[in-house]
Design an enzyme around this catalytic site. Sequence first.
Site, PDB file in Angstrom:
ATOM      1  N   GLU A  36       0.847  -1.192   0.000  1.00 20.47           N
ATOM      2  CA  GLU A  36       0.000   0.000   0.000  1.00 20.47           C
ATOM      3  C   GLU A  36       0.881   1.240   0.000  1.00 20.47           C
ATOM      4  O   GLU A  36       1.992   1.215   0.525  1.00 20.47           O
ATOM      5  CB  GLU A  36      -0.896   0.013   1.247  1.00 20.47           C
ATOM      6  CG  GLU A  36      -1.747  -1.240   1.406  1.00 20.47           C
ATOM      7  CD  GLU A  36      -2.417  -1.317   2.771  1.00 20.47           C
ATOM      8  OE1 GLU A  36      -2.919  -0.274   3.242  1.00 20.47           O
ATOM      9  OE2 GLU A  36      -2.424  -2.402   3.370  1.00 20.47           O
ATOM     10  N   LYS A  87       2.354   4.628   1.303  1.00 22.86           N
ATOM     11  CA  LYS A  87       2.535   5.192   2.647  1.00 22.86           C
ATOM     12  C   LYS A  87       2.212   6.685   2.581  1.00 22.86           C
ATOM     13  O   LYS A  87       2.991   7.471   2.055  1.00 22.86           O
ATOM     14  CB  LYS A  87       3.964   4.973   3.142  1.00 22.86           C
ATOM     15  CG  LYS A  87       4.188   5.437   4.566  1.00 22.86           C
ATOM     16  CD  LYS A  87       5.593   5.122   5.028  1.00 22.86           C
ATOM     17  CE  LYS A  87       5.781   5.601   6.457  1.00 22.86           C
ATOM     18  NZ  LYS A  87       5.617   7.051   6.614  1.00 22.86           N
ATOM     19  N   ASP A 142       1.805  10.421   3.665  1.00 19.45           N
ATOM     20  CA  ASP A 142       2.565  11.289   4.571  1.00 19.45           C
ATOM     21  C   ASP A 142       1.597  12.252   5.253  1.00 19.45           C
ATOM     22  O   ASP A 142       1.466  13.416   4.884  1.00 19.45           O
ATOM     23  CB  ASP A 142       3.630  12.058   3.773  1.00 19.45           C
ATOM     24  CG  ASP A 142       4.741  12.568   4.667  1.00 19.45           C
ATOM     25  OD1 ASP A 142       4.792  12.147   5.839  1.00 19.45           O
ATOM     26  OD2 ASP A 142       5.546  13.378   4.198  1.00 19.45           O
ATOM     27  N   TYR A 191      -6.945   2.166   6.605  1.00 22.63           N
ATOM     28  CA  TYR A 191      -6.268   0.962   6.096  1.00 22.63           C
ATOM     29  C   TYR A 191      -6.140  -0.182   7.098  1.00 22.63           C
ATOM     30  O   TYR A 191      -5.566  -1.221   6.780  1.00 22.63           O
ATOM     31  CB  TYR A 191      -4.859   1.330   5.610  1.00 22.63           C
ATOM     32  CG  TYR A 191      -4.045   2.135   6.608  1.00 22.63           C
ATOM     33  CD1 TYR A 191      -3.530   1.559   7.762  1.00 22.63           C
ATOM     34  CD2 TYR A 191      -3.810   3.486   6.389  1.00 22.63           C
ATOM     35  CE1 TYR A 191      -2.809   2.301   8.664  1.00 22.63           C
ATOM     36  CE2 TYR A 191      -3.078   4.243   7.290  1.00 22.63           C
ATOM     37  CZ  TYR A 191      -2.579   3.643   8.428  1.00 22.63           C
ATOM     38  OH  TYR A 191      -1.862   4.375   9.331  1.00 22.63           O
ATOM     39  N   LYS A 223      10.722   3.029   2.006  1.00 21.31           N
ATOM     40  CA  LYS A 223      10.720   4.449   1.651  1.00 21.31           C
ATOM     41  C   LYS A 223      11.196   4.665   0.212  1.00 21.31           C
ATOM     42  O   LYS A 223      12.060   3.945  -0.286  1.00 21.31           O
ATOM     43  CB  LYS A 223      11.619   5.235   2.609  1.00 21.31           C
ATOM     44  CG  LYS A 223      11.096   5.314   4.040  1.00 21.31           C
ATOM     45  CD  LYS A 223       9.799   6.087   4.098  1.00 21.31           C
ATOM     46  CE  LYS A 223       9.484   6.596   5.481  1.00 21.31           C
ATOM     47  NZ  LYS A 223      10.284   7.708   5.918  1.00 21.31           N
ATOM     48  N   CYS A 251      39.403  28.973  15.948  1.00 23.23           N
ATOM     49  CA  CYS A 251      37.947  28.895  16.118  1.00 23.23           C
ATOM     50  C   CYS A 251      37.285  30.097  15.449  1.00 23.23           C
ATOM     51  O   CYS A 251      37.671  31.237  15.722  1.00 23.23           O
ATOM     52  CB  CYS A 251      37.579  28.850  17.598  1.00 23.23           C
ATOM     53  SG  CYS A 251      35.786  28.907  17.893  1.00 23.23           S
ATOM     54  N   CYS A 275      35.566  32.193  18.742  1.00 24.35           N
ATOM     55  CA  CYS A 275      36.343  32.801  19.829  1.00 24.35           C
ATOM     56  C   CYS A 275      37.801  33.052  19.459  1.00 24.35           C
ATOM     57  O   CYS A 275      38.539  33.686  20.221  1.00 24.35           O
ATOM     58  CB  CYS A 275      36.272  31.928  21.078  1.00 24.35           C
ATOM     59  SG  CYS A 275      37.157  30.345  20.925  1.00 24.35           S
ATOM     60  N   CYS A 319      37.180  23.183  18.515  1.00 33.33           N
ATOM     61  CA  CYS A 319      37.698  24.338  19.245  1.00 33.33           C
ATOM     62  C   CYS A 319      38.148  23.810  20.604  1.00 33.33           C
ATOM     63  O   CYS A 319      37.371  23.143  21.309  1.00 33.33           O
ATOM     64  CB  CYS A 319      36.610  25.399  19.422  1.00 33.33           C
ATOM     65  SG  CYS A 319      37.075  26.695  20.588  1.00 33.33           S
ATOM     66  N   CYS A 372      34.808  28.739  25.221  1.00 35.07           N
ATOM     67  CA  CYS A 372      34.233  29.227  23.958  1.00 35.07           C
ATOM     68  C   CYS A 372      32.726  29.448  24.121  1.00 35.07           C
ATOM     69  O   CYS A 372      31.989  28.509  24.464  1.00 35.07           O
ATOM     70  CB  CYS A 372      34.482  28.224  22.837  1.00 35.07           C
ATOM     71  SG  CYS A 372      33.726  28.707  21.263  1.00 35.07           S
TER      72      CYS A 372
END
Length: 664
Positions: A115, A117, A119, A224, A312, A406, A409, A425, A430
């Site tokens: 069947e 699916k 959404d 269903y 899927k 970083c 900082c 970092c 930070c």
Amino acid sequence: MSVPENVKKRYEQLKAEIEEHNYRYYVLADPIISDQEYDKLFRELLEIEKKYPELKAPDSPSQRIGGTVLEGFNKVAHSVPMLSLDNTYNEEEIMEFHKRVLKNSNRNNVDYLCELKIDGVSVAIRYVNGLLDLALTRGDGLIGEDITENVKTVASIPLKLRKNIDIEVRGEIYMPIKEFVRINVEREEKGLSIFANPRNATAGTLKLLDSTEVAKRKLNSFIYYIIFPENYGLKTQEEALTFLKELGFRVNLNYKKAENINEVIDFWKKWNSMRRELEYEADGIVVKVNEFDIQRILGETVRSPRWAIAFKFQAEQKEAKLVKVKFQVGSTGIITPVAEFSPIRLEGTIVKRASLHNFDYVKERDIREGDYVIVEKAGGIIPQVIGPVKEKRTGEEKIIEPPKECPVCGGKVGKIKSEEVAIRCLNPSCPEKLLRSLENFVSRECMNIQGLGEKLLKRMIDAGLIKDIADLYYLNDEKLRSLGKGIGDKIIQNILNQIEDSKNRDLYSLINALGIPNVGAKTAKDLAYHFKSIENLMNASFSDLVEIEGIGEDTARAIINFFSQEEVKKIIDKLKDAGVNMGYIQVKKEGPLNGKIICQTGSLSRMTRQEFAEYVESKGGTFTETLTKKTDILVVGENPGSKLAKAQQYGTLIMTEEEFFNKY
């Protein structure tokens, strides 16, 4: 004033006629009258109800107009848990599912029903003597919210069945794509935020407290599933769909009985390419063992049935221009390159950025700033850059180099371990690391402290109010008021109330909130259930940790290293002193195992040890890892250990896996 007999008769006739036309329009897609003729019948019905309100019945088509304004949604337990489906994304994984089905059902082959699916939003709907009685959201699978008044406005869901029976059905309510577009255009014109996708729009609509507003959004449905289908003489899912249609439900007719797994794959391929032709969002197919007898043999885990899986569709891919790469600092200091590209519509939402994961990922795929790149959503949710379109390069693209310091900082960067992929970092102070830690800590999946967004948390850090996550619990009226503009009495009280409420969260929420490397929501639940307190977890040895199913050596080391830090120990002490719950909260549930202590030895074929523990508790029992004289039942799986001999010595009731699940 009494109602004349001829009016009563006409009213009943109108109800029946209108519902018949609804059935022909929404279920059979075969209307036999025009919209104008239908509207004329409906107006006549409303006029009778206005003049004789005592006639208005629960199954009147006028219920679909809405009009009820609720104060909130009541919580109601599901008659049977609403499980979620496991997902698979490729042919190899669906073949593995097929092998498990054959092995566990002891069959050479089975028929599947495939069947689409949808959404949308899952609902459970109960009918008593053919009349719609109750509609619930999925909730947590065990308890849902009563959305009956809103579901009555969905024209394809019958208020009265075509047979006067008691039944519970389950299905999906969704918003058609055209309706989704219309609503978003209206919202944009009014300056309101737009919905990200039809599923979110459906969920938001069903949670509206005014059913009149719900009715305006023209939701639709597909049903269903039937609870206890054998009660109606049904033997297969295919028969169940036919029966649902006979009752008056809208059933998605794009299904197929597959006599082998190759036909399942063919069906998936067909709809993977055709799904954009549908008037609704479908993100895959659901593959179900067709025969209910075989479904019962296969059973389910605590989370999902073993006889069904969601296969899927392959992710939609789009091309976009990678305009800029920014560096983002996470809660553990990891610096992540993030791609910002020209906006594209992908799987129903507008996407403008995606994580590039790490600098090795960038180097391996030779992704450059200025490239045209292929973007898709992993699992249909998380945007990711697959790679560059090299033939479109002009020579002006820039190689992406890891930062030398970083980006926030300016502190030193490097790797904690030589084999580590991530660059971090290394500055413990930070502010960006702290900000990300706080965002994780207050998130819904963790301590669920609402009202503390990124901007407000940043203001608190900049003002010096918060230097670690525990400082949240030492905020007060005076400190919050010092932030100045935009922080009034109502906001302050809401924040303090939310922080106070969060002190009573489950132990697993706290574990998840601490930001332990390699520990997500599921692992946090397993740790909380096993160790029962933060103190026990902090003192756990390597062997204690790897004994838990799903926790490998790397995760065990990460947990031990995390709690060995003096900085972490100080934070835990501060949280403890503030009154944050540090122990496991067991919610007692009523069930057939009330008052019984259950232990397990050997491996079970149906579920993992953790899933079995959750199952026992869902039935009202107490699961224990250790067998004692107080243990009521020992459940024995394959290759049992020494607990079996001890149970025989104590006279404990010993049950096989099959005996236990047949009884409980």
